[in-house]
Design an enzyme around this catalytic site. Structure first.
Site, PDB file in Angstrom:
ATOM      1  N   THR B  98      -5.400 -33.727  16.691  1.00 36.14           N
ATOM      2  CA  THR B  98      -6.425 -34.124  15.745  1.00 36.14           C
ATOM      3  C   THR B  98      -5.859 -33.973  14.344  1.00 36.14           C
ATOM      4  O   THR B  98      -5.650 -32.858  13.868  1.00 36.14           O
ATOM      5  CB  THR B  98      -7.676 -33.241  15.896  1.00 36.14           C
ATOM      6  N   LYS B 173     -12.740 -39.483  15.667  1.00 36.53           N
ATOM      7  CA  LYS B 173     -12.743 -38.080  16.077  1.00 36.53           C
ATOM      8  C   LYS B 173     -13.408 -37.205  14.997  1.00 36.53           C
ATOM      9  O   LYS B 173     -14.196 -36.297  15.289  1.00 36.53           O
ATOM     10  CB  LYS B 173     -11.286 -37.650  16.302  1.00 36.53           C
ATOM     11  N   LYS B 241     -11.687 -27.300   9.461  1.00 37.81           N
ATOM     12  CA  LYS B 241     -10.702 -28.284   8.970  1.00 37.81           C
ATOM     13  C   LYS B 241     -11.210 -29.708   9.215  1.00 37.81           C
ATOM     14  O   LYS B 241     -11.096 -30.583   8.357  1.00 37.81           O
ATOM     15  CB  LYS B 241      -9.363 -28.075   9.692  1.00 37.81           C
TER      16      LYS B 241
END
Lengths: 295, 295, 295, 295
Positions: B98, B173, B241
């Protein structure tokens, strides 16, 4: 079981009373206004029709109320020919309306002062679950009354909870609706972010539906939101009111809830732009800017 | 199918590589640090262990990367003994980490410049879905590489999407994880509000599970949260994050997302109190006060 | 004092160079584009005009830069005929532009590699304070260079600070601008709340000006905001950029800043409705609803 | 002027009554609980001490109230031995407490029904301005009473406003305090950000004091905040109450105020960690993490 009283024949109340009738309960109903046709329909299904809340209470050991708002819920109790005129020891009143804890407490105290027993029992679920007997019932108050009315609850809902003292039913409902309101905002932000970032909102719905946060609300509301369709199943102004009440409950108990607070302000923003009477999913509208993008 | 390379043996990477091995794929793995025991375990399952990313790329036609963050994702590509040293025409690199769109683009360009093909394919789902082959795979980039690696994706995930140009996988995502992060905050606030208001958090879980916002995350995380157990399936610092990156994506596109921003600050608060390495559900901790209640 | 170089003759740079000239400094100026009239005006005041940044650096022991943005700040250093071509041991470059810490570090490293000394010195204050020598100078980097240039700073500003290592000047500026941005939002919310609640926003300004939170910004911006006038002294999109950078700085250091985050989202909302090029006080617009009031 | 009644001898009330005494007013005071020492101190300064609100009203033509919250403000009016028992035509009650508009209206109606006149007059400013006679007085209600009490207001404050109908004083106060509360949060976030980013918070104070957002509150509170000293000039729980009431006012009028909402949640967080009785600047504490920094 003995005949059950049922006050309030709105969308929810009628569906619930019909369910009781279909399952063999005897039901005595009352509504503020009853058209001839409506009365006939109810009678066909075996209901008897009472002349007033007081008359229904007099006739029945247990009476359920399903009124549209706090004002109506208070009115059937305190007005002339109201519940208080006939409630007494040995009789119970179950208020399934969605009201605030204060309204609930007021009714509870008045009923108990007359010797009656009281149960608040707001429900989670709207028209369709009411018709299908798939409500979730959040009751609180007199445990004996809860046990006595359980056979009826089993017909009305797929699950009922007894949550302790009066007020807890209302509080549980607020907590659930607060989470729901924040989720609707998170969902709306995500849909707009996808769209502005060049992703298909429809594909986002597909992806969401496969993951850990898949839920019936996203599945049901998403497609209509994408089409800017907000037919009010649960009006935005009512959702915002519940956010406000939940935040007030948090304030009382010194619980900091920054996400709910941000969601509440978004719903207020939506109200300020005239979206209050649409479905609460219309909060989606306020996240769309009027410019395609700017640096 | 030919041997597949797999770079990155963290929680996710290891579970995914194991899945490939269990389904008969030959896998050549690499990790920055590999304890003796860990190596032995992998070898027992039939994996071969490569000496460097370059060595794995050299050996395998297709190599998957599953690194912990953008820095690590860049490092395996650009550093000495990295992917670029061996990637060439006929070889493909699939980055399932990711990372932000910028990182993904950087890698894509470098790989393509060397003649290789590139697919970004971040996943939705954490440890458990990784183990069960139930990830949702959000791929974008080289369509031919997507088609070629599909047999592996079919083992790793329950569904894979091809979303177009490089960057779109990362973006999708981020959008999903942003919604998830906001929901986790809404859920945490609700659990604390229930508790402080005299309601049982366990009952709240039961009520939620019966309603319109029931979802696997609440069901799975709720009971352990109530027991203050935060074994890291998805570390809080990584969730934060992702919130940061999603907000940055919104910034680029002038999308205002106040609920996600509030959730992000809550995750940062959690980091500032040392919860960054626990599961992201540990954000629940920061909503609990240290005082029972105050007026 | 020896002749001082001055690169960048925008609104700020020109006012500052003029100030130096008026106070008896010899100044050698350069600007990317210099009209004949402008050159004459500068020469009348005693300035000499250099042909390039390199030429100015060559001529002067100390050179100040006041460029419009990071790109321009980098250009005068790294481009052909730029600072790097002539900077050397014994010469100092003072960059007073407002740039991010990364840009500052890049310039610092390049200058020091050539043997020169570097000071970043962004200022607080815009056109008027620049003209009046009332800037606040936030410098960081080479302490010797700071001491050497102080006589010039004393003319340009009412106060200068030396804040340590390069980057600290930029950071201090971000912290101040972040507080300012949140305050502008708080102020805007208050003005709208007053108005919608039946109070006079003008009276609110009077009341604020007498109290503990009275400040020049409210006094200066308030009256024009009430008249929906947003002539850009500090463009909203630049304010939002500073909020973003300050939040990023907080993210690096695990500082949760929910109020700044909410303010940042409001500025983003303003950008999304096309207000980015107006003064940052135009964020006021987004708090006004389109409906008079609703329940 | 005739003897003035003064109900409520908290931090504010005592300072104000002392001011009146020092300026030659005769004052008859009352407090719910009065220690012997406190009584003696007041008597030394020439005050007489009444036995009840009713007794003070009976004795004085004009009586000022300065109570801690709406409940206390209502109590001195409606409880046994309260104001209503003695208020009558020719007497005036001036409530300087900070209460919501509803509370103010309730008191106004009750007082007027008894023939008395009523003025609400909440103040801006806390302990120090109260002691120095530098409050800002926001009055609304009976204009005649305002004119009559003006000599006392001139001693208590540096400026008084007459804002029209009852409720407007309370509302103006709430708006000001809401802005102040948001600013205190912005300030706290900035101080923590400076500190964690390697900048000196003391230097930040110096820089702020030279710029466009310099204000007495930052100047006064900053140094003690840096020393973690929060002697309660204005208790945090009262500031939070004012935020809550201002947000409720915004809710009524469909004004979305995300920054105030975020600030309110921060104050609630502070309450939840036991800081409610400290100065409102103690909200600073909640922005400090317990970890030095984390990635």
């Amino acid at each position: 079981m003995e005949e059950i009283g049922f006050l309030g024949m709105g969308i929810m109340g009628k569906a619930m009373a019909m369910n009781l009738l279909r399952h063999g309960f005897k039901v005595s109903v009352w509504n503020r206004t009853l058209s001839k046709g409506f009365c006939d329909e109810l009678k066909e299904h075996g209901a008897s029709v009472g002349e007033s809340p007081a008359a229904v209470i007099k006739k029945c050991k247990y009476t359920i109320g399903m009124l549209s708002d706090p004002a109506a819920a208070l009115s059937v109790v305190f007005d002339k020919d109201g519940i208080l005129e006939e409630i007494c020891s040995g009789k119970g009143y179950i208020d399934m309306s969605t009201v605030d804890a204060e309204t609930s407490s007021k009714i509870s105290e008045a009923v108990k002062k007359k010797g009656g027993s009281f149960l608040e029992a707001p429900v989670s679920g709207s028209k369709k679950p009411a018709e299908d007997g798939q409500l979730v019932i959040l009751s609180a108050g007199d445990k004996g009354l809860y046990d006595a009315i359980l056979p009826a609850f089993d017909v009305l809902g797929k699950k009922s909870f007894f949550l302790g003292e009066v007020g807890n039913g209302a509080k549980m409902k607020l907590v659930v609706n607060m989470i729901m309101g924040s989720m609707m905002n998170a969902f709306s932000e995500g849909l707009v972010l996808a769209d502005k970032s060049g992703l298909s909102p429809n594909t986002l719905l597909d992806v969401l539906d496969l993951g850990a946060i898949a839920n019936p609300m996203f599945k049901m509301k998403g497609p209509s939101m994408i089409q800017n369709s907000y037919s009010p199943a649960f009006p935005l102004k009512h959702q915002q009111k519940d956010m406000r009440l939940a935040l007030a409950l948090g304030d009382e108990n010194a619980v900091s809830m920054p996400v709910a607070a941000a969601a509440n302000e978004a719903f207020k923003k939506a109200r300020s732009t005239g979206l209050g009477d649409l479905d609460f999913s219309a909060v989606y509208e306020i996240f769309k800017g009027t410019e395609p993008s700017s640096a």
